[in-house]
Write an enzyme that holds these catalytic residues in place. Structure first.
Site, PDB file in Angstrom:
ATOM      1  N   THR A 275       4.304  -6.494  -6.229  1.00  0.00           N
ATOM      2  CA  THR A 275       4.961  -5.353  -6.737  1.00  0.00           C
ATOM      3  C   THR A 275       4.189  -4.830  -7.920  1.00  0.00           C
ATOM      4  O   THR A 275       3.446  -5.377  -8.415  1.00  0.00           O
ATOM      5  CB  THR A 275       6.235  -5.587  -7.441  1.00  0.00           C
ATOM      6  OG1 THR A 275       6.136  -6.584  -8.307  1.00  0.00           O
ATOM      7  CG2 THR A 275       7.361  -6.024  -6.130  1.00  0.00           C
TER       8      THR A 275
ATOM      9  N   LYS B  56       6.438  -4.772 -12.165  1.00  0.00           N
ATOM     10  CA  LYS B  56       7.002  -5.860 -12.971  1.00  0.00           C
ATOM     11  C   LYS B  56       5.954  -5.985 -14.246  1.00  0.00           C
ATOM     12  O   LYS B  56       5.862  -4.897 -14.947  1.00  0.00           O
ATOM     13  CB  LYS B  56       7.127  -6.931 -12.232  1.00  0.00           C
ATOM     14  CG  LYS B  56       8.327  -6.728 -11.205  1.00  0.00           C
ATOM     15  CD  LYS B  56       8.794  -7.955 -10.431  1.00  0.00           C
ATOM     16  CE  LYS B  56       9.567  -7.642  -9.178  1.00  0.00           C
ATOM     17  NZ  LYS B  56       9.921  -8.604  -8.280  1.00  0.00           N
TER      18      LYS B  56
ATOM     19  N   TYR C  64       3.197  15.103   3.009  1.00  0.00           N
ATOM     20  CA  TYR C  64       3.182  14.289   4.107  1.00  0.00           C
ATOM     21  C   TYR C  64       1.693  13.511   4.284  1.00  0.00           C
ATOM     22  O   TYR C  64       0.835  14.598   4.482  1.00  0.00           O
ATOM     23  CB  TYR C  64       3.864  14.718   5.287  1.00  0.00           C
ATOM     24  CG  TYR C  64       5.115  13.910   5.707  1.00  0.00           C
ATOM     25  CD1 TYR C  64       5.011  12.789   6.087  1.00  0.00           C
ATOM     26  CD2 TYR C  64       6.523  14.702   5.508  1.00  0.00           C
ATOM     27  CE1 TYR C  64       6.382  11.908   6.325  1.00  0.00           C
ATOM     28  CE2 TYR C  64       7.508  13.841   5.883  1.00  0.00           C
ATOM     29  CZ  TYR C  64       7.471  12.374   6.107  1.00  0.00           C
ATOM     30  OH  TYR C  64       8.822  11.779   6.375  1.00  0.00           O
TER      31      TYR C  64
HETATM   32  C1  LIG Z   1      10.509  -8.645  -6.944  1.00  0.00           C
HETATM   33  C2  LIG Z   1      10.000  -9.403  -5.916  1.00  0.00           C
HETATM   34  C3  LIG Z   1       9.843  -9.119  -4.744  1.00  0.00           C
HETATM   35  C4  LIG Z   1      10.313  -7.824  -4.146  1.00  0.00           C
HETATM   36  O1  LIG Z   1      10.320  -6.706  -4.664  1.00  0.00           O
HETATM   37  P1  LIG Z   1      11.200  -5.369  -4.321  1.00  0.00           P
HETATM   38  O2  LIG Z   1      10.397  -4.349  -4.943  1.00  0.00           O
HETATM   39  O3  LIG Z   1      12.312  -5.521  -5.294  1.00  0.00           O
HETATM   40  O4  LIG Z   1      11.437  -5.386  -2.943  1.00  0.00           O
HETATM   41  C5  LIG Z   1       9.379  -9.911  -3.839  1.00  0.00           C
HETATM   42  N1  LIG Z   1       8.809 -11.063  -3.993  1.00  0.00           N
HETATM   43  C6  LIG Z   1       8.707 -11.399  -5.358  1.00  0.00           C
HETATM   44  C7  LIG Z   1       8.373 -12.954  -5.763  1.00  0.00           C
HETATM   45  C8  LIG Z   1       9.394 -11.005  -6.349  1.00  0.00           C
HETATM   46  O5  LIG Z   1       9.499 -11.154  -7.438  1.00  0.00           O
END
Ligand SMILES: *Cc1c(COP(=O)(O)O)cnc(C)c1O
Length: 415
Positions: A221, A224, A49
């Site tokens: 994020t 991706k 934590y």
């Molecule tokens: C994927 C995405 C998000 C959200 O991300 P999560 O991790 O799924 O909550 C926000 N904005 C854009 C432009 C995205 O492509």
């Protein structure tokens, strides 16, 4: 080991591993992380934590968490040229929520791109918190070119004077002119926020314009194109740092997920290596090669093509929906997602399009020749969504291709 102590869950994991190995992962928001990222995710940092920020925590025993989080921050700064970085957001949606709550009050105006034109749910869709708590103004792409129309965006922004002008999308296959967005934000007195969740890896690899020097705040994020663990970061100018940090903790979140943040640090280091530039460049080359094959197979691409990692196919001319295509391709082991296209007449559950991306296939080592093969398979499938014989033929071609590009070989002893 899970294998011995929890066979049911072991089966779930090993089934998922073989699905990933034996199919073509073409959902543009997905990727395959390195073994080192997996190792960091499974590390003992999951036990800790550490509410607060490095050297200012509410719990004891955080000296090594502090070292790790400082490395994550330093690496992200170096990667994107950011003045300030918060690495604690749990995912993309909470990162956006933190920025909105730092810079706006409920009822303030947020201007973002419409969902069916490529925007994200968190950019102001009525079913999402963003559409519920804020006054949303949505812009669209141009009907003929299917590109952003900066003139129209400017007119709308000057009329409504939003508090935040938001750029950065989830299904827009083209480059964005961040300087034009900056000019519009300045003209209407708005903060410029960029959500680069989709293309952050391309920015890191130098094949997409970097919004960080131009925008007030940038969210992304990490899972991706950036090829890290699930999670997000927020970058901003130094004068907004306190507001942003307070909005993340204690505003919205409790303890950070230290194991995820550790894996983010590992992924940032990977993205700083010269090989990552080659990787990012190949993602785009692959997407362009795939676009060419699909077009010569008679498919219509939204905006006519791509200069990113993703492309949007308009299926309305074939008389099938995005849902039909997703289902048929799924059976053949080609994983894509149905997606609305600009001015779509179908609902988001049905859609007229599919969205395809190359980040995960590129991680597997596939290049232009494979994109040609895969593009031809996709053209064949969308023209024969009901033909079981063709589905099984395509599936065996998919398996053959996958066997030439092994995934997670090192995990074979474990699973
Ligand atoms: C994927 C995405 C998000 C959200 O991300 P999560 O991790 O799924 O909550 C926000 N904005 C854009 C432009 C995205 O492509």
């Amino acid at each position: 080991m899970i294998k011995d102590k929890d066979p049911k869950i072991f089966a779930c994991i090993s089934n998922e591993l073989s699905r990933q190995r034996n199919g073509l992962e073409m959902i543009p928001s997905e990727n395959f992380v390195s073994l080192e990222v997996l190792e960091a995710l499974g590390s003992v940092f999951t036990n800790k934590y550490s509410e607060g920020y490095p050297r200012k925590r509410y719990y004891g025993g955080n000296e090594f968490v502090d070292d790790m989080e400082e490395l994550a921050i330093e690496r992200a700064k170096q990667l994107f040229g950011a003045e300030h970085v918060n690495v604690q957001p749990l995912s993309g949606s909470p990162a956006n929520m933190a920025v909105y709550s730092a810079l706006m009050k409920p009822g303030n105006k947020l201007m973002g791109l419409k969902l069916d034109h490529g925007g994200h749910l968190t950019h102001g869709h009525p079913v999402n918190f963003s559409g519920k708590y804020y006054n949303i103004i949505q812009y669209e792409v141009d009907k003929d070119t299917e590109l952003l129309d900066y003139g129209a965006i400017r007119v709308l922004a000057l009329k409504h004077k939003p508090r935040i002008l938001l750029a950065g999308f989830t299904a827009y296959p083209r480059q964005i002119d961040f300087r034009k967005f900056r000019e519009i934000a300045d003209a209407c007195g708005a903060y410029l926020m960029v959500d680069m969740s989709h293309f952050a890896g391309l920015v890191a690899g130098g094949v997409y314009p970097n919004p960080v020097p131009v925008a007030d705040v940038v969210t992304t994020t990490t899972h991706k194109t950036l090829r890290g663990p699930r999670g997000a970061i927020i970058m901003c100018r130094q004068d907004l740092a306190k507001k942003i940090d307070k909005a993340v903790f204690p505003g919205l979140q409790g303890g950070p997920h230290d194991n995820n943040n550790c894996a983010k640090a590992v992924a940032f280091n990977e993205a700083l290596q010269p090989e990552f530039k080659t990787y990012a460049g190949q993602i785009v080359k692959n997407a362009v090669a795939l676009a060419k094959t699909l077009k010569s197979g008679g498919l219509r691409l939204v905006s006519g093509g791509t200069d990113t990692h993703l492309l949007l196919v308009d299926l309305s001319g074939l008389g099938i929906t995005g849902k039909d295509a997703e289902l048929a391709l799924d059976k053949a082991g080609i994983y894509v997602n149905k997606n609305t296209i600009p001015f779509d007449k179908e609902s988001p559950f049905v859609t007229s399009g599919i969205r395809l991306g190359t980040p995960a296939l590129t991680t597997r080592g596939m290049k232009e020749p494979e994109m040609k093969i895969i593009g031809d398979l996709i053209v064949r499938m969308v023209n024969n969504t009901d033909d079981e014989r063709i589905i099984s033929e395509v599936k065996s071609k998919v398996m053959e291709l996958c066997s030439k590009f092994p995934l997670y070989k090192e995990l074979s002893e474990k699973y």
